[in-house]
Design an enzyme around this catalytic site. Sequence first.
Site, PDB file in Angstrom:
ATOM      1  N   SER A 120       8.423  20.535  59.560  1.00 11.94           N
ATOM      2  CA  SER A 120       8.080  21.150  60.834  1.00 11.94           C
ATOM      3  C   SER A 120       8.271  20.196  61.998  1.00 11.94           C
ATOM      4  O   SER A 120       8.087  20.589  63.155  1.00 11.94           O
ATOM      5  CB  SER A 120       6.628  21.647  60.807  1.00 11.94           C
ATOM      6  OG  SER A 120       5.756  20.627  60.403  1.00 11.94           O
ATOM      7  N   HIS A 141      13.181  25.819  58.617  1.00 11.19           N
ATOM      8  CA  HIS A 141      11.736  25.713  58.839  1.00 11.19           C
ATOM      9  C   HIS A 141      11.082  27.090  58.846  1.00 11.19           C
ATOM     10  O   HIS A 141      11.232  27.864  59.794  1.00 11.19           O
ATOM     11  CB  HIS A 141      11.460  24.988  60.162  1.00 11.19           C
ATOM     12  CG  HIS A 141      10.015  24.873  60.482  1.00 11.19           C
ATOM     13  ND1 HIS A 141       9.517  24.933  61.766  1.00 11.19           N
ATOM     14  CD2 HIS A 141       8.921  24.723  59.678  1.00 11.19           C
ATOM     15  CE1 HIS A 141       8.209  24.816  61.742  1.00 11.19           C
ATOM     16  NE2 HIS A 141       7.827  24.690  60.490  1.00 11.19           N
ATOM     17  N   GLU A 153      13.253  28.664  61.799  1.00 14.96           N
ATOM     18  CA  GLU A 153      14.095  27.806  62.628  1.00 14.96           C
ATOM     19  C   GLU A 153      15.156  27.160  61.747  1.00 14.96           C
ATOM     20  O   GLU A 153      14.825  26.525  60.748  1.00 14.96           O
ATOM     21  CB  GLU A 153      13.266  26.694  63.279  1.00 14.96           C
ATOM     22  CG  GLU A 153      12.299  27.152  64.354  1.00 14.96           C
ATOM     23  CD  GLU A 153      11.467  26.015  64.906  1.00 14.96           C
ATOM     24  OE1 GLU A 153      11.373  25.902  66.138  1.00 14.96           O
ATOM     25  OE2 GLU A 153      10.891  25.241  64.108  1.00 14.96           O
ATOM     26  N   ASN A 192       7.138  23.859  67.436  1.00 12.77           N
ATOM     27  CA  ASN A 192       6.097  22.838  67.436  1.00 12.77           C
ATOM     28  C   ASN A 192       6.147  21.924  68.657  1.00 12.77           C
ATOM     29  O   ASN A 192       5.119  21.371  69.067  1.00 12.77           O
ATOM     30  CB  ASN A 192       6.144  22.021  66.149  1.00 12.77           C
ATOM     31  CG  ASN A 192       5.456  22.749  65.009  1.00 12.77           C
ATOM     32  OD1 ASN A 192       4.370  23.288  65.174  1.00 12.77           O
ATOM     33  ND2 ASN A 192       6.098  22.785  63.854  1.00 12.77           N
TER      34      ASN A 192
END
Length: 285
Positions: A120, A141, A153, A192
């Site tokens: 992540s 991800h 992702e 993130n």
Amino acid sequence: MVIHRLGVVGAGLMGSGIAEVAARQGIDVIVVEANEAAAQAGLARITKSLDRGMRSGKLTEDARTDALGHIEVTTSFERFTDREMIVEAVIEDESTKLDVFRRLDPIVEDQGAVLASNTSSIPIMKLAMATKRPEQVVGIHFFNPVPVMPLVEVVTSLMTDPKVEQAAHEFAGGQLGKHVIKSKDRAGFIVNALLIPYLLSAIRMFESGFATAEDIDTGMVDGCAHPMGPLALADLIGLDTTMAVAQSLYEEFKEPLYAPPPLLSRMCEAGLLGRKVGRGFYQYS
């Protein structure tokens, strides 16, 4: 490129979720764990999730049985020798992930398998350089819980072959039916890089005594229409994972908004990691 044989390293929350969604699409999945106890715990986690899907009417009994029939759990990396793609889904720790990629590289070298990481936050280039063929390494991800969350992702490094990027996109978007967004290779990627500073800001607010955890979360749920408040979300993600992503972001950018607050560090040191252990910012039964 259609993936028929998938490998997953790690049978925790993320690895078991990835294995489940792939098996439900008829993909043959081998999951490798560090030891037999962890492997059996991973299989139990997958079975429990499938049972929950069946009880809610989202899955038939035949579909549940078929999915379980497509999953094998083991402790041997050597079982990966025929895999077309392997997704690493171990803890969010750079040295642990690097070790996985070093071990995978010689095992799948001959068949040219795609090596993917579910990281992540860790730049894909760092992981790719642990192999002899960084062009075959890509980030895929997923988000927790994998069977429910629609987003993936796909992250490409400077070395990722465009055909590998396309294979990752077709696997996640085409075969698994996820909504794929593309990210360049910077720590935290898209989601993130935006989410973690928000969570850290909420933790700092709580740490300072400015507001209670309940009021902070209620403010964002009822005031901003978020489905969950930031502190409850940090508990769901896991405070150790939140900490690891923050550290990765801070290492990359050296910006104060990414620095983990002392309270987050103390909670991780105390083992108060959120929902998965029953206590974080909130108590869980």
